[in-house]
Enzyme design. Structure first.
Site, PDB file in Angstrom:
ATOM      1  N   LYS A 121       2.283  -0.382  18.829  1.00  0.00           N
ATOM      2  CA  LYS A 121       1.161   0.295  19.487  1.00  0.00           C
ATOM      3  C   LYS A 121       1.279   0.202  21.004  1.00  0.00           C
ATOM      4  O   LYS A 121       0.998   1.173  21.724  1.00  0.00           O
ATOM      5  CB  LYS A 121      -0.159  -0.315  19.023  1.00  0.00           C
ATOM      6  CG  LYS A 121      -0.520  -0.021  17.573  1.00  0.00           C
ATOM      7  CD  LYS A 121      -1.842  -0.676  17.203  1.00  0.00           C
ATOM      8  CE  LYS A 121      -2.209  -0.404  15.749  1.00  0.00           C
ATOM      9  NZ  LYS A 121      -3.482  -1.063  15.370  1.00  0.00           N
TER      10      LYS A 121
ATOM     11  N   HIS B 141      13.189   7.478 -14.767  1.00  0.00           N
ATOM     12  CA  HIS B 141      14.359   8.346 -14.628  1.00  0.00           C
ATOM     13  C   HIS B 141      14.918   8.320 -13.208  1.00  0.00           C
ATOM     14  O   HIS B 141      15.680   9.212 -12.825  1.00  0.00           O
ATOM     15  CB  HIS B 141      13.994   9.771 -15.040  1.00  0.00           C
ATOM     16  CG  HIS B 141      13.515   9.867 -16.460  1.00  0.00           C
ATOM     17  ND1 HIS B 141      14.373  10.008 -17.527  1.00  0.00           N
ATOM     18  CD2 HIS B 141      12.266   9.802 -16.990  1.00  0.00           C
ATOM     19  CE1 HIS B 141      13.679  10.039 -18.653  1.00  0.00           C
ATOM     20  NE2 HIS B 141      12.392   9.917 -18.357  1.00  0.00           N
TER      21      HIS B 141
ATOM     22  N   GLU C  27       1.627  -5.476   4.851  1.00  0.00           N
ATOM     23  CA  GLU C  27       1.038  -5.828   6.143  1.00  0.00           C
ATOM     24  C   GLU C  27       0.457  -7.240   6.132  1.00  0.00           C
ATOM     25  O   GLU C  27       0.378  -7.887   7.171  1.00  0.00           O
ATOM     26  CB  GLU C  27      -0.041  -4.811   6.522  1.00  0.00           C
ATOM     27  CG  GLU C  27      -0.323  -4.756   8.009  1.00  0.00           C
ATOM     28  CD  GLU C  27      -1.132  -3.536   8.409  1.00  0.00           C
ATOM     29  OE1 GLU C  27      -0.652  -2.770   9.262  1.00  0.00           O
ATOM     30  OE2 GLU C  27      -2.235  -3.354   7.867  1.00  0.00           O
TER      31      GLU C  27
END
EC number: 5.3.1.9
Length: 406
Positions: A397, A284, A259
């Protein structure tokens, strides 16, 4: 102590000194408040402890927050699992997922709980929605809320105004402290104090990092930031954390870097892409890509020198199974796996560094988190961007509000 060893060619100090000067200017300006929380948040400890001292009935602290209002606290909860001095458990609601919401509520009782509603702006839609759901779930009247809820927000925000209206205790985040840089503000200090963690040691560790950078002129952060920001073909930074205790820290690291550093600069899109892994498990899964895939990654290893209560692998011999790890401390095995992986990557000429904590406690957690905040600010200066805004998030938003209004 925290040691950061860099396994790549470092720059001459005159090449990076101007960036150090610009960070110093940022501190002196007072515009970026997180730098000063190491001192200003000390008063919060007394205020928090005084508020909670007569609430012996509280066994659960339930934090409701998103992004910077929850990631850092989750990181500390995971790292300080051995540090808690009382029986209060910390739950975190940080998503509008009915699964996690319902699962958390199954574990708590209202009369044993205190809820922390955290929103810097005071209008985070996810937080407000979860707040309303809690009121409905526990069938609370408005006049009862002050017994069960605490607000943490900016002064004069909508949440603060509502707190004043309802008589709910409010703790404040400084206006010049951004959400993802707020872990040493009320966002982190209040829940830590409520749960019995050593918040003072956290601040002391962060202050030690501040002094190493600004007073003692240790240059690992500058060197690392410059190397990683100037290697344009390797703009993915992998944090390989060797302990399950770093799971929450990995999430916080991703939010902080992504961010802060993923920005548009004119017509260019720039930034470092963070990836976080847990060792030895992710050896792995993801290690193969780092070793043999595109050389577009730098790798930071994070390890603990000394771990408490690590069992020793018993000296049991089988006919077909090997005995290489017999009588080895389990944590020593983990660190050996870390070192082996690290040197394998160095042999492939990847840019690698390692951060080693002496042990995992509040002091070292504070140092580590402040280290990464300074690293992020330094990268922002070097990339020529605004480290502290998030315009790309704001677009989503606005679209969400339009969807809900329709």
């Amino acid at each position: 102590m925290l040691n950061n060893t860099l396994f790549f060619k470092q720059s001459e100090i005159h090449t990076i000194s101007s960036y150090a000067n610009r960070i110093n200017d940022e501190v002196k300006s007072g515009d970026i408040g997180y730098y000063h929380l190491i001192d200003t948040s000390l008063n919060l400890i007394d205020e928090s402890l005084q508020f909670i001292q007569d609430k012996e009935y509280v066994k659960n602290i339930v934090l409701v927050g998103m992004g910077g209002s929850s990631c850092g606290v989750k990181a500390l909860r995971d790292m300080l699992f051995n540090e808690k001095s009382n029986q209060r458990e910390l739950f975190i609601l940080d998503n509008t997922s009915s699964h996690s919401f319902n699962k958390t509520l199954e574990k708590i009782k209202l009369e044993e709980s205190l809820f922390l509603i955290i929103s810097k702006t005071g209008s985070t839609i996810e937080v407000v929605s979860l707040f309303k759901l809690l009121i409905e779930h526990f069938k609370l009247d408005m006049q009862e809320l002050k017994k069960y809820f605490v607000f943490i927000t900016d002064k004069d925000s909508k949440l603060h105004q509502e707190g004043e209206n309802l008589g709910i205790k409010c703790f404040f985040i400084p206006a010049n402290v951004g959400g993802r840089f707020s872990i040493l503000s009320a966002v982190g200090i209040v829940p830590l104090c409520f749960c019995g963690y050593n918040a003072k040691a956290l601040l002391e560790g962060a202050k030690a990092c501040f002094e190493d950078f600004f007073t003692h002129k240790k240059d690992e952060i500058l060197q690392k930031a410059y190397h990683y920001c100037t290697h344009k073909n390797a703009n993915i930074n992998v944090l390989f954390s060797y302990s399950d205790a770093f799971k929450g820290f990995n999430e916080w690291y991703i939010q902080l870097i992504a961010e802060s550093l993923g920005k548009k600069q004119g017509y260019k899109r720039i930034g470092l892409t963070p990836i976080a892994l847990i060792g030895a498990r992710d050896q792995h899964s993801f290690l193969q890509l780092i070793m043999d895939g595109p050389k577009n990654k730098t790798v930071t290893f994070l390890k603990i020198k000394d771990a408490q209560k690590a069992p020793i692998i018993p000296d049991i011999h089988f006919k077909f199974l090997d005995s290489l790890s017999n009588k080895v401390n389990l944590h020593e095995l983990l660190n050996a796996q870390c070192d082996a992986t690290m040197h394998a990557l160095i042999a492939e000429n990847l840019s690698v560094d390692v951060i080693e904590l002496e042990k995992l406690d509040a002091w070292h957690a504070g140092y580590l988190m402040y280290y990464y905040e300074l690293f992020t600010s330094t990268c922002g200066v070097m990339l020529g961007i605004n480290t502290y805004d998030q315009p790309g998030v704001e677009v989503g938003k606005l679209i969400l509000k339009n969807i809900l209004n329709s």
